[in-house]
Design an enzyme around this catalytic site. Structure first.
Site, PDB file in Angstrom:
ATOM      1  N   LYS A  11       0.823  -1.196   0.000  1.00 21.34           N
ATOM      2  CA  LYS A  11       0.000   0.000   0.000  1.00 21.34           C
ATOM      3  C   LYS A  11       0.862   1.254   0.000  1.00 21.34           C
ATOM      4  O   LYS A  11       0.657   2.177  -0.799  1.00 21.34           O
ATOM      5  CB  LYS A  11      -0.909  -0.033   1.245  1.00 21.34           C
ATOM      6  CG  LYS A  11      -2.160   0.785   1.122  1.00 21.34           C
ATOM      7  CD  LYS A  11      -3.053   0.592   2.356  1.00 21.34           C
ATOM      8  CE  LYS A  11      -3.715  -0.784   2.381  1.00 21.34           C
ATOM      9  NZ  LYS A  11      -4.306  -1.091   3.688  1.00 21.34           N
ATOM     10  N   MET A  13      -4.548  -6.147  11.325  1.00 17.00           N
ATOM     11  CA  MET A  13      -5.346  -4.946  11.549  1.00 17.00           C
ATOM     12  C   MET A  13      -5.466  -4.171  10.254  1.00 17.00           C
ATOM     13  O   MET A  13      -4.494  -4.005   9.542  1.00 17.00           O
ATOM     14  CB  MET A  13      -4.664  -4.074  12.592  1.00 17.00           C
ATOM     15  CG  MET A  13      -5.622  -3.138  13.282  1.00 17.00           C
ATOM     16  SD  MET A  13      -4.721  -1.797  14.051  1.00 17.00           S
ATOM     17  CE  MET A  13      -4.641  -0.644  12.696  1.00 17.00           C
ATOM     18  N   TYR A  37       9.513 -34.201 -21.197  1.00 13.40           N
ATOM     19  CA  TYR A  37       8.069 -34.049 -21.357  1.00 13.40           C
ATOM     20  C   TYR A  37       7.347 -34.294 -20.038  1.00 13.40           C
ATOM     21  O   TYR A  37       7.912 -34.892 -19.115  1.00 13.40           O
ATOM     22  CB  TYR A  37       7.527 -34.991 -22.438  1.00 13.40           C
ATOM     23  CG  TYR A  37       7.554 -36.450 -22.060  1.00 13.40           C
ATOM     24  CD1 TYR A  37       6.483 -37.039 -21.373  1.00 13.40           C
ATOM     25  CD2 TYR A  37       8.636 -37.263 -22.378  1.00 13.40           C
ATOM     26  CE1 TYR A  37       6.508 -38.373 -21.020  1.00 13.40           C
ATOM     27  CE2 TYR A  37       8.668 -38.591 -22.032  1.00 13.40           C
ATOM     28  CZ  TYR A  37       7.605 -39.153 -21.351  1.00 13.40           C
ATOM     29  OH  TYR A  37       7.621 -40.468 -20.990  1.00 13.40           O
ATOM     30  N   SER A  64      10.511 -42.556 -16.854  1.00  8.57           N
ATOM     31  CA  SER A  64       9.298 -41.774 -16.640  1.00  8.57           C
ATOM     32  C   SER A  64       9.010 -41.772 -15.145  1.00  8.57           C
ATOM     33  O   SER A  64       8.861 -42.835 -14.536  1.00  8.57           O
ATOM     34  CB  SER A  64       8.128 -42.383 -17.418  1.00  8.57           C
ATOM     35  OG  SER A  64       6.958 -41.642 -17.156  1.00  8.57           O
ATOM     36  N   CYS A  95       4.795 -39.018 -15.524  1.00  8.07           N
ATOM     37  CA  CYS A  95       3.439 -39.434 -15.854  1.00  8.07           C
ATOM     38  C   CYS A  95       2.562 -39.553 -14.617  1.00  8.07           C
ATOM     39  O   CYS A  95       1.589 -40.278 -14.621  1.00  8.07           O
ATOM     40  CB  CYS A  95       3.447 -40.726 -16.648  1.00  8.07           C
ATOM     41  SG  CYS A  95       4.118 -42.122 -15.738  1.00  8.07           S
ATOM     42  N   HIS A 133      -9.941 -42.813  -5.020  1.00  5.47           N
ATOM     43  CA  HIS A 133     -10.018 -43.421  -6.355  1.00  5.47           C
ATOM     44  C   HIS A 133     -10.953 -42.638  -7.251  1.00  5.47           C
ATOM     45  O   HIS A 133     -10.626 -42.285  -8.389  1.00  5.47           O
ATOM     46  CB  HIS A 133     -10.490 -44.874  -6.222  1.00  5.47           C
ATOM     47  CG  HIS A 133     -10.658 -45.577  -7.532  1.00  5.47           C
ATOM     48  ND1 HIS A 133     -11.850 -45.605  -8.214  1.00  5.47           N
ATOM     49  CD2 HIS A 133      -9.768 -46.246  -8.292  1.00  5.47           C
ATOM     50  CE1 HIS A 133     -11.689 -46.281  -9.339  1.00  5.47           C
ATOM     51  NE2 HIS A 133     -10.445 -46.684  -9.403  1.00  5.47           N
ATOM     52  N   ARG A 157      -3.729  -0.615  -6.761  1.00  2.53           N
ATOM     53  CA  ARG A 157      -2.938  -1.849  -6.863  1.00  2.53           C
ATOM     54  C   ARG A 157      -3.354  -2.552  -8.149  1.00  2.53           C
ATOM     55  O   ARG A 157      -4.419  -2.233  -8.706  1.00  2.53           O
ATOM     56  CB  ARG A 157      -3.165  -2.756  -5.664  1.00  2.53           C
ATOM     57  CG  ARG A 157      -4.595  -3.159  -5.503  1.00  2.53           C
ATOM     58  CD  ARG A 157      -4.825  -3.960  -4.227  1.00  2.53           C
ATOM     59  NE  ARG A 157      -6.258  -4.121  -4.019  1.00  2.53           N
ATOM     60  CZ  ARG A 157      -6.802  -4.472  -2.875  1.00  2.53           C
ATOM     61  NH1 ARG A 157      -6.062  -4.663  -1.807  1.00  2.53           N
ATOM     62  NH2 ARG A 157      -8.113  -4.620  -2.772  1.00  2.53           N
ATOM     63  N   GLY A 176      -6.312 -11.161   8.533  1.00  4.73           N
ATOM     64  CA  GLY A 176      -5.996 -11.409   9.930  1.00  4.73           C
ATOM     65  C   GLY A 176      -5.209 -10.271  10.539  1.00  4.73           C
ATOM     66  O   GLY A 176      -5.025 -10.188  11.742  1.00  4.73           O
ATOM     67  N   ARG A 193      -3.186   2.831   8.605  1.00  5.46           N
ATOM     68  CA  ARG A 193      -3.478   1.538   7.963  1.00  5.46           C
ATOM     69  C   ARG A 193      -2.236   0.663   7.927  1.00  5.46           C
ATOM     70  O   ARG A 193      -1.139   1.157   7.704  1.00  5.46           O
ATOM     71  CB  ARG A 193      -3.898   1.749   6.500  1.00  5.46           C
ATOM     72  CG  ARG A 193      -5.174   2.509   6.306  1.00  5.46           C
ATOM     73  CD  ARG A 193      -5.327   2.833   4.831  1.00  5.46           C
ATOM     74  NE  ARG A 193      -6.427   3.757   4.648  1.00  5.46           N
ATOM     75  CZ  ARG A 193      -7.402   3.572   3.750  1.00  5.46           C
ATOM     76  NH1 ARG A 193      -7.374   2.528   2.946  1.00  5.46           N
ATOM     77  NH2 ARG A 193      -8.380   4.442   3.646  1.00  5.46           N
TER      78      ARG A 193
END
Lengths: 915, 915
Positions: free
Chosen positions: B22, B102, B882, B794, B862, B451, B335, B100, B91
């Protein structure tokens, strides 16, 4: 041009790589001026070249010709000369002795012509023909690959035809007929006649030796023993000398000390008028060397001189083969001799006394496994036994007792003073009390790392497992083997060293070495402390005990690793301490939740409110505290590592399938199932398809509020009790199954609070370090972070092996371990010997990175591997502070830790682990 | 002396570390000459010093005094001056926005005296008193930690007493009375009066901001988001401006583009005569910026100028807070603004078109998760829905259909053209066909990696799992939620993005982005290819699709990772190919053994001779071959990695407990159990206590003769079929669960023989590389050796995660994952995002050592992680060739692979994994 052929005069005993073991030792004896028949060795390099090329290198042919000419010149005979033939033996000789390779062809050089020359020079027609028929058969079998039974059958047919039973009754003419039969067999089987040309015989025999390097059996053996495939074998070509040329000839094998007992003296067998293979065949009874000295004092005197010379030269027990040919002694082979465990210790100690070797060298001459073998009770070898079945030799020793089929009966009968053997299909944690009460454990299912095997080894109980021929029926309290029924109370005997199971009583011999280890040298030598016979020890045994003491004392002085024991009870701890343990490396607290206390876990699991749960936990505190007080007292002044609860809670509940069946059947019968329904619901709720990978260890501690705090409180209060009583408890608390430093931080927060509370309440200072198991790959890989929150590490190499390999000890052994050992994926189970390049790498990473993050971090091992000799060397090499093993393995580990310390250059490479 | 205080004129947007987000942006706007109320920022460094010392550093007090004086001088008022007070807001402003902490105290400087001064200068007694009572309440709540309800209750009591409902109806006198009540509350709750001294107010407010850094909620948040604890927060002290000073005042929030759709223009809310908190509270309806422009054209014109200026400066969507005080515009905050997934793509593409950013930068402005969100069908937001239950959002999307309770009914109804939702307690491999047939899957048990969840995500099926309020009874084919009963055939709707379950039909909107991804830009823009509405797309949607195309095309050009898909069927493969897959990275062959073919596995398991076993295997060849032919055809020219059988055989058999109960009950009833007895015996024989760690993968292949050879034959023959038909199959064979190179050597020996045989029989050249999964820690740690026998690697990161951590995906999620996420051991499940420092380290080791042993070794992934954005960055970083993911994730992974390539400096450190 590479030198492929070395005459015996050219090499020495350190050239085993090039000349093989046999060739190197023949050269060494030749160099010492001992009477070795002249000959030469074809190098392993030649063999390798042959195997690569698939053909005998031309240079080799040339060099063999030259060596053979030189040999012929020295002897004054020519190979296979029809008048006066030089005969040679051809033997393989690799760096390592290796079953499955071609052994020997004797009498090379004999043929249809030279057999007559041999008759002439020996003056013995029968001898010459017998030598020839032996050559054809040996050559046929080993070089030409002909089924040996064909030759044996021909011999049997001839003997039947002649109406005789003994080979020696065959006449020279009979042998001529046999030679013809043998030659016919060769022609029929190979399509070619038996090679008559002496040089062709020699070349074919050499080639056969080379080829035998790659037989399936040899390859398999090498794979298992981790012998590289590309070493190759040497070939030894040696002038034949004959021990079967009459009464002034003979052949024998001797040892410079008794390989069975280690006793000093001359030991061996001598067979007059015989060749080496006759000794092996055991056709006639052999004579002792003393008998030989009476028959042939000159040769014997010369032999004894050679034996002394060799032992002094090799500085160890030598195993020697010799032949006397017409009164002249010839040395055919020598090597450092194999020996029994007891002999190993006695010989090593003797050689120290004789100032031939140092104490450090003595340590290299014995092994932990040999010490272990000396520690087990054994069945009296002289006793008659009735073999009932054979299982796996799971935990060594000999146990006799009444067969019992459950834990309760075992405990009852044991309390009544009876010896019992617990017989189960397989065991589970419920059987623990029964296993403690029993002399031995026998199961019909499960492998060498089944529950029964692991627990029995842990407590030093004899165990035979997986004796599948035995059908155990727990309901009827009987076991059957075929028609034989064993009822409860019938006496059986099990041999955990061989896996044998006997019916009826068999006398057991206890080990004086264990007496010594537990009670010290003086008490044992006096025979005062339960030495079994009450009187003093006989001199041999006393000598053995003294030898063990000499070497183990040196090992203790030499070793850098401290040795602790895994023990859960005060009794085990006390025993471990007597056996030399320097602390407890692992006290499993789950064993404190079994038996009657199981009901408290059930209450905990079924708790439907925080109050009920807390009450169940609260009720456990005084029970655990009591256990701890006893343990800390037994180990006063030494560290005791208490591991917080590890197994999943459902392990304390009934088996899911059994309970489901019970409920279904009861419901079918209209019976009340209210309680079991509730229990089944809890079992279903806690059911895990892979409990090993489930809610256990620190996960349990973080998930069930108060569980670990309860255990920490019990340990802290016990420590406070001991301090108040003037004791010196050295408690360490260990958190199992940590994978992330966060888990440890969270548990530490709880534990630190409890420790501070107890210290304040009791007005004592509690200095209790909190450490962690490293038993997950992730823990090892992030050990640098975990060290931030850990006062010590202890490797749980069992679980680390399970997770690194992804197989569970419970399941896989039976399923595929045997096959993996067969095909060479494993040379030994990775649960027995640490897998150095896989699991060991994790140990190394965690040790290095843990210490880098926290210099001086204390690190130990508390898996089964802590008691495995090879693994102990690895742990030494990695630089751990201690290993912890089962109490009974403590002396073994002390010895191996000493051996590791003097063999600093032993590297992990040496471990016979899987590739 | 460190500089603890920066005036707004001193900093800039890149100083977020020191000034917080800020403060840095306030300074930036000041630097740009925008109308920012003067003020200053107390640095994060001051906060850190305060937190370490536990007290405000004296230098800070002095520097605040100086900054305050300077501010007072500039404004010409003094803080809290009774005549003409300067008021300020205080602030917090950390580097990262953090719930959480102030937030804000407004109107600091008001007290019993200065409230009158404010009345004077504002000419509005009610405004001044309202400002004061707001200060007391806000200060009381956030600085003095007083329960906010106390102030709210006092307000309510007063309104009730006055008989009014709206705050604005309170008079100035009413507010005076309320101020007294508020001050009384402060006195009662803190024992001290409300602080009257303005500087004390300021100091206490600053201290409260500092302290709020360490509230439990803030700490938990940081732990989860891996924000270091020692950053600290800045404090912004800013001159108050008032939007509630009449009709020519107001306050608003605006965006430089529409954050919902990304459309260009001015978007925002304006509330005349109000303060910021009124906008948030939503008390009155806000105006649009167009309305504002009508009311106050001068301010609006100025605002639009500022917006353009800021967007050009920040080169992105800006989120702006402003206030108009009596016709003067003040900028309070800006922002880079949050936006929806669609807006992110459109804005990024627009900014490229406007030449404000490059294509590379555009890639950094969107994420894979945003693309994924654009791909899922969703329920029509306008539709009315009846919420039935809520479960876990396991696999996103929206599915509607008839509830069915088993696979067979699902298949039948689906075949009849009906949409169905499969409802189960939990799913197992048997449900696969039902899951394929169903639009969506709903389970009452299991977590996000159960599953059902994993398989559904894999096939892009919508899934809600663990909806515990739903009681599923498969036998009666009903599900209950409280009193509501769902019968088979009742229509239900599930939202896999939110986890919601609805009763009855809910209209679904399909995604045009998926149409584009499958059918290309032109077809989609034309609306020809199943775009849902048949007609062309509306302009916004067309713009979105073009934006996705622009950015994804650039990602494809930029990325180094190739993207394959995990697919077991030709249909899945074809879809994956349409979605951009460059091959199949994982074809699981076990799915080919389900359904009718299960009986063949049963025959294999029950086989009592080699002949029966071989026949069972032989019968599987043509079936597997047929599957492969279709798959290879769908993927012609692209690589297809076929994984040999992985799961343990008992997975194909009935559940042990269910079968045991069935047999026991049948026996109790006197029914014939012969077949089931045999089956149960087999199930018992194959039973494993930890199947995940049991006889599976290569162990199965080495233990059951012919099993893998059968699979290799089927794949080879299928390849031959395709070659003969003119195709170009690129088959790769992959061996699962290898732990030792020996295993791979043994399988290769078998496979090479089969490949040679098939090639010879069919007269084709088969070039089929054989590689291995790296899915065990031991494999990763010995990858250098394994590479000797592997043509490719793999990584199976699912199993690697399971074994490295020692927990099973099936068991642990429900048991403790939720708790671990709560307490911060995990920030995200390691099954979702790769655990970089643990599992990832194994990936790195294996990659480096595998390539060192075999340069150029092809390496892929994979596991499920192949489709996870953060993990994709890690795999890029490690240098893999890959990644393979489920077909539906292919576009996401293409995008993330592109993002990874342009952010080469992204390191593994950035992964939000567990510590």
């Amino acid at each position: 041009m590479p030198k492929y052929v070395f005459e015996f005069t050219e090499g020495g005993k350190d050239e085993k790589d090039l000349l093989g073991g046999k060739g190197a030792n023949l050269a060494e004896m030749t160099r010492l001026g001992l009477p070795v028949p002249p000959g030469f060795t074809v190098t392993t390099e030649a063999c390798r070249r042959y195997l690569v090329d698939g053909a005998v290198p031309p240079e080799l042919r040339v060099q063999v010709t030259r060596a053979l000419r030189a040999l012929e010149d020295r002897i004054g005979r020519q190979l296979g000369d029809p008048e006066d033939p030089l005969l040679v033996s051809v033997r393989s000789g690799a760096k390592f002795s290796m079953p499955g390779m071609m052994e020997t062809v004797l009498n090379v050089g004999l043929n249809d012509a030279s057999v007559h020359g041999l008759t002439q020079i020996s003056g013995d027609a029968r001898f010459a023909r017998d030598s020839y028929r032996r050559l054809i058969a040996m050559f046929g079998r080993t070089v030409l690959d002909i089924e040996g039974a064909l030759f044996a059958d021909a011999m049997d047919d001839l003997k039947k035809d002649r109406g005789i039973t003994d080979d020696v009754d065959l006449t020279a003419d009979d042998l001529d007929e046999l030679i013809d039969s043998y030659k016919k067999i060769v022609q029929e089987q190979t399509g070619r006649p038996f090679p008559q040309h002496p040089r062709e015989q020699l070349d074919l025999a050499m080639k056969a030796v080379f080829d035998s390097w790659n037989t399936e059996r040899a390859r398999l053996y090498r794979r298992r023993e981790r012998i590289p495939n590309d070493l190759g074998t040497a070939v030894n070509v040696c002038t034949m000398v004959f021990g079967n040329l009459g009464g002034d000839s003979g052949t024998g094998v001797c040892f410079t000390r008794d390989p069975a007992s280690g006793k000093q003296g001359h030991y061996g067998d001598y067979l007059p008028n015989a060749q080496g293979e006759d000794v092996v065949a055991g056709i006639r009874n052999t004579l002792t060397l003393d008998d030989m000295a009476e028959r042939d004092p000159a040769s014997a005197r010369q032999l004894f001189g050679v034996m002394r010379r060799l032992e002094t030269h090799y500085r160890d027990l030598c195993d020697i083969e010799f032949t006397v040919e017409r009164g002249k002694l010839w040395m055919l082979q020598t090597r450092v001799g194999k020996r029994t465990a007891g002999a190993a210790f006695r010989i090593a100690a003797q050689l120290v006394d004789e100032q031939l070797i140092t104490l450090d060298e003595a340590l290299t001459r014995v092994t932990g496994e040999q010490l272990a073998r000396l520690m087990f009770p054994q069945f009296d070898p002289a006793a008659e036994k009735k073999l009932l079945a054979k299982g796996l030799a799971a935990s060594p020793g000999a146990a006799v007792g009444a067969a019992v089929f459950d834990s309760a009966v075992a405990v009852k009968r044991h309390a009544a003073g009876e010896s019992v053997v617990l017989v189960r299909r397989e065991t589970n944690p419920d059987d623990l009390e029964g296993m403690i009460a029993a002399n031995g454990v026998l199961t019909s299912r499960g492998g060498k790392t089944s529950h029964a095997a692991v627990v029995a080894r842990g407590m030093g109980r004899t165990c035979v497992c997986g004796a599948e021929a035995i059908d155990v029926d727990v309901r009827t309290r009987t076991a059957r083997v075929g028609d034989v029924v064993i009822n409860e109370g019938d006496v059986i005997a099990i041999d955990g060293t061989t896996g044998e199971v006997f019916l009826g009583d068999v006398p057991v011999v206890t080990s004086p070495v264990v007496d010594y280890l537990e009670h010290g040298l003086d008490a044992t030598l006096a025979g005062a402390d339960g030495g079994g016979n009450g009187a003093g020890l006989d001199e041999e045994t006393a000598d053995l005990v003294r030898a063990v003491d000499t070497i183990l004392t040196h090992a203790d002085a030499a070793r850098r690793l401290r040795v602790r024991a895994n023990a859960d009870t005060a009794d085990d701890a006390a025993r471990a301490r007597r056996l030399g343990a320097q602390g407890i490396g692992l006290c499993r607290t789950e064993h404190m939740f079994l038996g009657d206390r199981r009901v408290l876990i059930e209450r905990l699991v079924l708790a439907d409110s925080a109050e009920v749960r807390d009450a169940a936990l609260e009720a456990l505190v005084p029970l655990q505290r009591g256990d701890f007080v006893e343990l800390f007292e037994a180990m006063d002044g030494l560290p005791v590592t208490v591991r917080l609860l590890d197994p999943p809670l459902h392990e304390f509940l009934p088996d899911r399938t059994e309970l489901a069946v019970k409920v279904a059947v009861a419901r079918e019968r209209g019976e009340d199932t209210a309680h079991d329904d509730k229990l089944l619901a809890a079992v279903e709720r806690l059911h895990e398809s892979n409990p090993m990978l489930g809610l256990r260890g620190v996960r349990l501690g973080l998930t069930i509020p108060g569980l670990f705090a309860m255990q920490v409180r019990a340990a802290a209060e016990a420590a406070a009790d001991r301090i108040t009583a003037g004791g010196n408890p050295q408690v360490e608390i260990m958190v199992p199954l940590v994978g992330s430093v966060m888990e440890l931080h969270l548990i530490r927060d709880q534990a630190d609070t409890v420790l501070a509370e107890v210290a304040a309440q009791r007005g004592v200072r509690l200095d209790i370090p909190i450490g962690t198991m490293i038993e997950l790959p992730r823990a090892a890989l992030t050990a640098g972070r975990i060290a931030e929150a850990a006062d010590f590490f202890s490797f749980g190499t069992n679980d680390l092996t399970q997770t690194a390999w992804g197989f569970s000890r419970d399941d896989v052994e039976a399923a595929f371990f045997a096959h993996y050992l067969d095909v060479g994926v494993f040379t030994v189970s990775p649960f027995e010997t640490l897998d150095a390049i896989g699991v060991g790498r994790l140990v190394r990473i965690a040790t290095e990175e843990g210490r880098a993050a926290r210099p001086g971090l204390k690190i130990g091992v508390c898996g089964e591997h802590g008691g495995d000799p090879e693994s102990v060397h690895f742990f030494h090499d990695v630089g751990l502070d201690y290993v912890s093993c089962s109490p009974f393995r403590v002396p073994v580990t002390r010895l191996e830790a000493g051996r590791a310390a003097i063999a600093e250059d032993d590297t992990a490479e040496g471990l016979a682990g899987p590739r």
